[in-house]
Design a protein around this motif. Structure first.
Motif, PDB file in Angstrom:
ATOM      1  N   HIS A  49      27.957  29.323  40.977  1.00  0.00           N
ATOM      2  CA  HIS A  49      27.270  30.471  40.381  1.00  0.00           C
ATOM      3  C   HIS A  49      27.820  31.805  40.867  1.00  0.00           C
ATOM      4  N   GLY A  50      28.439  31.830  42.009  1.00  0.00           N
ATOM      5  CA  GLY A  50      28.855  33.089  42.621  1.00  0.00           C
ATOM      6  C   GLY A  50      30.190  33.591  42.109  1.00  0.00           C
ATOM      7  N   PRO A  51      30.585  34.745  42.616  1.00  0.00           N
ATOM      8  CA  PRO A  51      31.890  35.298  42.232  1.00  0.00           C
ATOM      9  C   PRO A  51      33.020  34.434  42.789  1.00  0.00           C
ATOM     10  N   ARG A  52      34.180  34.578  42.192  1.00  0.00           N
ATOM     11  CA  ARG A  52      35.334  33.774  42.589  1.00  0.00           C
ATOM     12  C   ARG A  52      35.825  34.200  43.974  1.00  0.00           C
ATOM     13  N   ALA A  53      36.072  33.219  44.825  1.00  0.00           N
ATOM     14  CA  ALA A  53      36.599  33.470  46.166  1.00  0.00           C
ATOM     15  C   ALA A  53      38.089  33.139  46.186  1.00  0.00           C
ATOM     16  N   TYR A  54      38.812  33.797  47.072  1.00  0.00           N
ATOM     17  CA  TYR A  54      40.245  33.579  47.209  1.00  0.00           C
ATOM     18  C   TYR A  54      40.540  33.029  48.600  1.00  0.00           C
ATOM     19  N   PRO A  55      41.255  31.910  48.683  1.00  0.00           N
ATOM     20  CA  PRO A  55      41.624  31.379  49.992  1.00  0.00           C
ATOM     21  C   PRO A  55      42.735  32.234  50.609  1.00  0.00           C
ATOM     22  N   PRO A  56      42.854  32.209  51.915  1.00  0.00           N
ATOM     23  CA  PRO A  56      43.849  33.055  52.587  1.00  0.00           C
ATOM     24  C   PRO A  56      45.247  32.445  52.623  1.00  0.00           C
ATOM     25  N   MET A  57      45.763  31.973  51.489  1.00  0.00           N
ATOM     26  CA  MET A  57      47.046  31.265  51.516  1.00  0.00           C
ATOM     27  C   MET A  57      48.228  32.174  51.816  1.00  0.00           C
ATOM     28  N   TYR A  58      48.175  33.462  51.479  1.00  0.00           N
ATOM     29  CA  TYR A  58      49.280  34.365  51.758  1.00  0.00           C
ATOM     30  C   TYR A  58      49.000  35.241  52.977  1.00  0.00           C
ATOM     31  N   LEU A  59      47.878  34.999  53.617  1.00  0.00           N
ATOM     32  CA  LEU A  59      47.486  35.843  54.737  1.00  0.00           C
ATOM     33  C   LEU A  59      47.715  35.118  56.050  1.00  0.00           C
ATOM     34  N   ARG A  60      47.763  35.882  57.121  1.00  0.00           N
ATOM     35  CA  ARG A  60      47.902  35.268  58.431  1.00  0.00           C
ATOM     36  C   ARG A  60      46.697  34.379  58.695  1.00  0.00           C
ATOM     37  N   PRO A  61      46.927  33.181  59.215  1.00  0.00           N
ATOM     38  CA  PRO A  61      45.794  32.297  59.475  1.00  0.00           C
ATOM     39  C   PRO A  61      44.883  32.887  60.547  1.00  0.00           C
ATOM     40  N   THR A  62      43.601  32.781  60.314  1.00  0.00           N
ATOM     41  CA  THR A  62      42.618  33.249  61.291  1.00  0.00           C
ATOM     42  C   THR A  62      41.644  32.120  61.561  1.00  0.00           C
ATOM     43  N   GLN A  63      40.903  32.286  62.608  1.00  0.00           N
ATOM     44  CA  GLN A  63      39.970  31.245  63.007  1.00  0.00           C
ATOM     45  C   GLN A  63      38.903  31.042  61.932  1.00  0.00           C
ATOM     46  N   ARG A  65      39.287  29.782  58.906  1.00  0.00           N
ATOM     47  CA  ARG A  65      39.807  29.778  57.534  1.00  0.00           C
ATOM     48  C   ARG A  65      38.866  30.520  56.576  1.00  0.00           C
ATOM     49  N   PRO A  66      38.689  31.829  56.743  1.00  0.00           N
ATOM     50  CA  PRO A  66      37.736  32.577  55.916  1.00  0.00           C
ATOM     51  C   PRO A  66      38.179  32.657  54.462  1.00  0.00           C
ATOM     52  N   LEU A  67      37.230  32.960  53.601  1.00  0.00           N
ATOM     53  CA  LEU A  67      37.496  33.221  52.195  1.00  0.00           C
ATOM     54  C   LEU A  67      37.341  34.716  51.960  1.00  0.00           C
ATOM     55  N   TYR A  68      38.050  35.210  50.957  1.00  0.00           N
ATOM     56  CA  TYR A  68      37.976  36.622  50.621  1.00  0.00           C
ATOM     57  C   TYR A  68      37.536  36.772  49.175  1.00  0.00           C
ATOM     58  N   TYR A  69      36.975  37.923  48.876  1.00  0.00           N
ATOM     59  CA  TYR A  69      36.539  38.252  47.522  1.00  0.00           C
ATOM     60  C   TYR A  69      37.240  39.537  47.103  1.00  0.00           C
TER      61      TYR A  69
END
Length: 165
Positions: A49-63, A65-69
């Protein structure tokens, strides 16, 4: 079950901050912007139901594995909850009208305009930090946008922006 779980949150027009629609927000920042708890946003994402989230595949890995919007995706999703449409291209044009009018009327793709804006913003930001006046972007806009720029996740190398247009 309510098909638009966030519709009740958007009865009043939201006062959205001035930020480029292509910038990314963490899950915590996105939840704060929508005035909900991060757990609610997580629940919506799992149920679809929520907005689309983007995985951090092109970003530096962080503790964790957060998702971004993407900011524009959040605004578009909020508008859809009210039965309106606010496509990311329209958001970009509106943003350019308010901050960088030269790009609003220009020709070319939105992705090209985004690259020009990012380069110009970086140059003007460095000038403002040195105490000089920016060439194209107003000092007040640089300060206002800088709050959000500092929170942008860092990219690895020259990888494309997640969700870029």
């Amino acid at each position: 079950m309510n098909t638009l779980p966030a519709a009740k949150l958007f009865k009043e027009p939201a006062n959205w901050p001035l930020m480029p629609p292509w910038w990314l927000l963490s899950s915590t920042d996105a939840a704060a912007l929508l005035n909900i708890k991060p757990a609610t946003l997580h629940s919506w994402r799992i149920r679809g139901h929520g907005p689309r989230a983007y995985p951090p595949m092109y970003l530096r890995p962080t503790q964790g594995r957060p998702l971004y919007y993407q900011y524009g995706t959040l605004r578009g999703w909020a508008a859809a909850a009210l039965g309106m449409g606010y496509e990311i291209e329209d958001q970009c044009i509106d943003f350019f009208h308010s901050v960088f009018p030269v790009l609003a009327e220009g020709s070319g793709t939105i992705a090209g305009r985004i690259r020009v804006f990012e380069d110009q913003f970086q140059q003007d930001r460095e000038k403002v930090l040195r105490g000089q006046t920016g060439n194209m972007i107003d000092r007040g806009h640089v300060h206002q946008l800088d709050i959000y720029r500092e929170r942008q996740p860092t990219r690895i190398g020259k990888a494309p922006l997640i969700g870029s247009i």
